[in-house]
Scaffold this active site. Sequence first.
Site, short mmCIF file in Angstrom:
data_model
loop_
_atom_site.label_atom_id
_atom_site.label_comp_id
_atom_site.label_asym_id
_atom_site.label_seq_id
_atom_site.Cartn_x
_atom_site.Cartn_y
_atom_site.Cartn_z
N GLN A 101 0.84 -1.19 0.00
CA GLN A 101 0.00 0.00 0.00
C GLN A 101 0.88 1.25 0.00
O GLN A 101 0.37 2.36 -0.07
CB GLN A 101 -0.89 0.01 1.25
CG GLN A 101 -1.83 -1.17 1.35
CD GLN A 101 -2.45 -1.29 2.73
OE1 GLN A 101 -1.96 -1.97 3.61
NE2 GLN A 101 -3.56 -0.61 2.92
N HIS A 124 -1.08 1.76 -4.63
CA HIS A 124 -1.31 3.21 -4.61
C HIS A 124 -0.30 3.97 -5.46
O HIS A 124 -0.08 5.15 -5.25
CB HIS A 124 -1.30 3.72 -3.16
CG HIS A 124 -2.43 3.16 -2.34
ND1 HIS A 124 -2.33 2.90 -0.99
CD2 HIS A 124 -3.67 2.79 -2.71
CE1 HIS A 124 -3.48 2.39 -0.57
NE2 HIS A 124 -4.31 2.32 -1.58
#
Length: 255
Positions: free
Chosen positions: A105, A123
């Site tokens: 992430q 991300h």
Amino acid sequence: MPVDESNPLKKAAELLQKAKYAIALTGAGISVESGIPAFRGKGGLWESYPVEEYATIDAFIANPRKVWNFFRDLYDTLGSAEPNPAHFALAKLESRGILKSVVTQNIDGLHQKAGSREVIEFHGNASSLRCLNCEMVIPFEECEAMSAEIPVCSCGGLLKPEIVLYGESIPVDSLMDAQDEALLCDLMLVIGTSAQVVPASMLPLIARQRHATIIEMNLGQTWLTEHYADISVFGSVGSTLPEVAHLILGDYIDT
Ligand SMILES: [Zn+2]
């Protein structure tokens, strides 16, 4: 190595060694020891830059000058960060064939910097910029427009770091790759994240439904501890992950 029920760290190492397809899911907690504060935590970037004012795609388009102040601060933070022993341990486990991939992430690129090769970034990554108009991608290091107050592409379009802002969708390729890995794995290490935010939260669920072992490695108890984790290893991952790697690889050194 015999199973030691009383020592989660040793048990984690044994299960990892036996696994046929182990993957890792990482979050902000793994990079804290590299000097990158969790965005939402105390001292995190969101304290100075409220999400709704700085980290949404609408805010960026409405006021790119203002949001670029946030991006520059982000680049300062990321630029001085180096991988820590937890990143190196994962890279070493991958190079020795114990770990197949890392789903992260994080946007800091520290897994790659430590030597991990199979990295799926949910991300995005701050190491490049994308033009919102022509979609051209420019490596951050080569971007001459960075000296301008508002960096723009040669086509005149706004340049934005290739990180996923609120209001933007997760790159479809990353999403599909991460789901594939969660379906394939028989063991998932969940490191430095409580994995409560969609889409990362789906991965332990998918893995669990396929009867994969879930090993949580976090500072302390999280939502996962009660719900999904077969084993929870608590403590600083900069210490616990190298220990796990050492138990498996023996001659392992953390640099
Ligand atoms: Zn362009």
